[in-house]
Design a protein around this motif. Structure first.
Motif, PDB file in Angstrom:
ATOM      1  N   SER A 346       0.965  -1.038  -0.388  1.00 16.60           N
ATOM      2  CA  SER A 346       0.285   0.098   0.095  1.00 16.60           C
ATOM      3  C   SER A 346       1.117   1.419   0.088  1.00 16.60           C
ATOM      4  O   SER A 346       1.736   1.280   0.796  1.00 16.60           O
ATOM      5  N   LEU A 351      -2.676   4.586   4.860  1.00 16.51           N
ATOM      6  CA  LEU A 351      -3.094   3.461   5.430  1.00 16.51           C
ATOM      7  C   LEU A 351      -3.780   3.574   6.787  1.00 16.51           C
ATOM      8  O   LEU A 351      -3.090   2.661   7.957  1.00 16.51           O
ATOM      9  N   GLN A 368       2.363  -1.808   4.489  1.00 12.71           N
ATOM     10  CA  GLN A 368       2.605  -0.035   3.737  1.00 12.71           C
ATOM     11  C   GLN A 368       3.694   0.594   3.389  1.00 12.71           C
ATOM     12  O   GLN A 368       4.945   0.336   4.208  1.00 12.71           O
TER      13      GLN A 368
END
Length: 591
Positions: A346, A351, A368
Motif C-alpha cells: 500500500s 493507510l 504499507q
C-alpha cells in the motif's frame, strides 16, 4: 550487469529480455482470456517503434507525451522512447483537454502517443492548440491541419530499416540523462513536471530489490492496476518487475480487479489505500449477508487474527480454533486473491492501521510504504520480517531520512528528482542542500520506523491553535459501514465538521427501508439519512480525541470521483476542488 552497472532503463530492459527470451512477460485480456507476450516479442516491438520514432525526428532529450490506459503497448512505447534517448511524459487518461494542453505546452513535446479514439478526443485538440505536430495512434483516426496522425503499425514499419541500431543507440544514454517527466496529480492546483533521471529510477529500484529480496524466490507475478502515468506504478509496477524478470498482468479495470486476481494469481500487488478500504467494505458486506456459522467463523477468524497481529498470545483452545479457521476462512480469502500472494503493498496515501490489521488477520501480508513522485518514489516500507501497521516502515537501503525541527520529513539519496521542469523557484523550495523537503510531517518510533502525521499543507489549525491531521480523522470515519468517503473541514474554526458520501451498499439498503430513490443526489437532503450518518460519525468520534471529534455533518450530492474532478487518478481527495463546491455549505454548518 547490475543496478549500479546499467547505464539506463532501456539497456536494463534489453539485457533482461535477452536473458528470458521466450518466457511470458506481459499479459493482457483478448477475447475473454489472458494472453502473453514474451520478453523476445516485446523487445522486438520496442526496437521497431524506437527506430520509427527516430525516423519521425525524435532526438535525444526530446519529450514524447504518452496517453494510454495500462496495456502492453504502454510499456513498449515507454521503452521505445527511452531507447531513442527521448524523455517519456506520461499523462493521465482522465486529463481534460485543458490539462493535456498544459502538459504538452509545459513539457514542450513535439510528439504524442495515444491508445484510443476516445482518449484522442481530448488529446488531439490540445495537440492542435499547442502545435504538437505528430500523433502516433494505436487505433485508426484522422488528424488535423496542424497534427499528422501516424498509425502505430506505420510507425513500426518506419523503424524496420533502423531496428539493428536501437540497442547501440540506447547505450549512449547515461544515468544522469532524464528518463521521464511525471506530472504531479494536482491535489492542490496545476500539475508540475517532476524531472526524474535514469539514475534516480535505477537507484530506487535497487533499494526496493534490496528490501524485498527475501520475497523474490522465483518468477514473480504482478497485477497492474494503478495508472502507469503515476510514479508509484511506473516504478513499482513496471521498472522494478522488469529488473527482476517478473511477469506483469494488466487488470481490465476497477470493476473487474477482484475478478482478475484469481485469473492472474499475482504474487505481489501494489495498490492505494482507497482500494483496500473498498475491498474491506465489500468483504464485510458479503459476510453480513451470510447467516449462521459462516458469519460466526469469519468474525472469529478476524478476532483471533487481530490478537496475533497485535502481538497477543493465543490460549491453547484459541490456537486449535485458529488452525481450523485458517482452513475454513483464511484459505478461501487467500484464494479470492489468487492463492499465491506474498504481499499486498500500500502506498500513495496513508493507510488506516485498522484496514491493514483486517487483511493481516485474514492471512494476507499487507505492507504499507511511503514515498513521493519527487523521490522516484519509494522512501520507506514495512517488510515481512517486521510489520508495524501504524507506520510506513524503515527507510529502504540507500535512502537517508531525517526529521527537521518543525517535524517535516527530509529525504536524501540517489532517488531524488533533478527538480521541477522549468520551475526554478519550486525546485529551490523542495531541494535544499541535497535534501528533499517532502512537505509531510512525521516522527521515528523507537525501532526506527517512520510514522506519517499528515501533509504539512493539509494540517488543519483550529481557532484554538491546535494542529489536526485530517487524513487520520477521515480514515477513522471511513471505517464505519455507512460511510463511503469523508472530508473534514475546520481551519481557523472552533471544531471540525465533515462532508460525507454514504457507502453505496448502505445507501441501497437505506432507500429500500424508507421507500426512497437510491440515487444520492435525490436523497442527500433526507433528514433520516442525515440522522443515520450522524450516528455513524458519533461512533467514530469515540475513537477520536476531543479536538478531532466531528461536531456537525452534511451529505454530499455525489461521490468523490476521478471523472468529476474531486479525486486524483490515485484516489486521493482533491480538497481544493471539493471546497470550491461545498465550501459555502460547510461554512454554513458553523452558523
Amino acid at each position: 550487469m547490475s543496478y549500479d552497472d546499467w547505464p539506463n532503463l532501456a539497456t536494463m530492459f534489453f539485457e533482461v529480455a535477452a536473458r528470458h527470451g521466450g518466457r511470458p512477460f506481459l499479459w493482457s485480456k483478448h477475447n475473454g482470456a489472458y494472453r502473453p507476450q514474451t520478453w523476445a516479442d516485446v523487445a522486438e516491438e520496442v526496437r521497431l517503434l524506437s527506430a520509427g520514432l527516430v525516423d519521425l525526428g525524435v532526438k535525444a532529450g526530446d519529450r514524447v507525451v504518452l496517453v494510454s490506459e495500462n496495456r502492453p503497448n504502454w510499456v513498449i512505447a515507454d521503452l521505445a522512447i527511452l531507447a531513442a534517448g527521448g524523455i517519456t511524459v506520461p499523462a493521465y487518461t482522465t486529463n481534460t483537454e485543458d490539462l493535456h494542453e498544459h502538459v504538452l505546452r509545459d513539457s514542450g513535446a513535439d510528439v504524442a502517443i495515444v491508445s484510443t479514439t476516445v482518449l484522442a478526443k481530448r488529446l488531439l485538440p490540445a495537440c492542435d492548440a499547442v502545435g504538437t505536430g505528430t500523433l502516433i495512434a494505436m487505433e485508426e483516426m484522422a488528424g488535423t491541419d496542424k497534427v499528422t496522425v501516424v498509425s502505430w503499425n506505420d510507425a513500426k514499419i518506419r523503424g524496420e530499416a533502423g531496428r539493428n541500431a536501437v540497442e547501440t543507440r540506447a547505450q549512449d544514454v547515461t544515468r544522469k540523462d532524464t528518463a521521464c517527466f511525471i506530472y504531479t496529480s494536482g491535489t492542490g492546483g496545476l500539475p508540475k513536471g517532476v524531472v526524474l533521471s535514469h539514475h534516480a529510477l535505477l537507484s530506487n529500484i535497487k533499494s526496493i530489490e534490496a528490501g524485498f529480496r527475501p520475497l523474490i524466490t522465483g518468477v514473480e507475478t504482478f497485477l497492474s492496476f494503478l495508472p502507469l502515468s503515476h510514479s508509484y506504478e511506473h516504478t513499482c509496477g513496471l521498472c522494478f518487475p522488469i529488473s527482476i524478470g517478473a511477469e506483469i498482468y494488466y487488470a481490465e479495470g476497477a470493476d473487474t480487479l477482484i475478478a482478475n486476481m484469481p485469473e492472474a494469481r499475482p504474487t505481489i500487488m501494489t495498490c492505494v489505500p482507497r482500494l483496500y478500504e473498498v475491498m474491506r467494505q465489500r468483504i464485510l458486506a458479503g459476510v453480513n449477508r451470510e447467516k449462521g456459522k459462516k458469519k460466526e467463523f469469519f468474525e472469529k477468524a478476524v478476532r483471533l487474527g487481530t490478537k496475533q497481529v497485535n502481538g497477543e498470545r493465543l490460549g491453547l483452545i484459541e490456537r486449535a480454533q485458529d488452525r481450523v479457521l485458517d482452513k475454513l476462512v483464511r484459505d478461501k480469502v487467500r484464494a479470492r486473491f489468487g492463492g499465491r500472494l506474498k504481499a499486498l503493498v500500500s502506498g500513495g496515501a496513508p493507510l488506516n492501521p485498522d484496514v491493514g490489521t483486517f487483511f493481516a488477520s485474514l492471512g494476507l501480508t499487507l505492507l504499507q510504504g511511503y514515498g513521493q513522485t519527487e523521490s522516484a518514489p519509494v522512501v520507506s516500507c514495512n517488510l515481512p520480517d517486521k510489520i508495524k501497521m501504524a507506520t510506513v516502515g524503515r527507510p529502504l537501503p540507500g535512502v537517508e531520512v531525517k526529521i527537521a525541527e518543525d517535524g517535516e520529513i527530509l529525504v536524501r539519496g540517489g532517488l531524488l528528482m533533478d527538480g521541477y521542469w522549468g520551475n526554478e523557484e519550486s525546485s529551490a523550495e523542495a531541494l535544499k542542500d541535497g535534501w528533499l523537503h517532502t512537505g509531510d510531517i512525521g516522527v521515528f518510533d523507537e525501532d526506527g520506523f517512520l510514522m506519517i502525521t499528515d501533509r504539512k499543507k493539509d494540517l488543519i489549525v483550529n481557532s484554538g491553535g491546535d494542529n489536526i491531521a485530517p487524513q487520520r480523522v477521515e480514515g477513522i470515519l471511513n471505517l464505519e459501514a455507512e460511510v463511503g468517503q469523508a472530508m473534514v473541514y475546520g481551519d481557523k474554526r472552533p471544531y471540525l465538521v465533515a462532508l460525507v458520501v454514504p457507502d453505496d451498499n448502505y445507501l441501497v439498503e437505506f432507500a429500500k427501508r424508507h421507500n426512497l430513490s437510491p440515487r444520492l443526489a435525490e436523497v442527500a437532503d433526507e433528514p433520516a439519512l442525515l440522522t443515520e450518518i450522524k450516528a455513524a460519525v458519533d461512533r467514530a468520534n469515540q475513537q477520536l480525541s476531543a479536538i478531532e471529534k466531528v461536531k456537525r455533518v452534511m451529505i454530499a450530492t455525489e461521490a468523490f470521483t476521478v471523472d468529476n474532478g474531486q479525486m486524483t487518478p490515485t484516489m486521493k481527495v482533491r480538497r481544493h476542488m471539493v471546497k470550491e463546491l461545498y465550501g459555502e455549505a460547510l461554512e454554513g454548518l458553523y452558523r
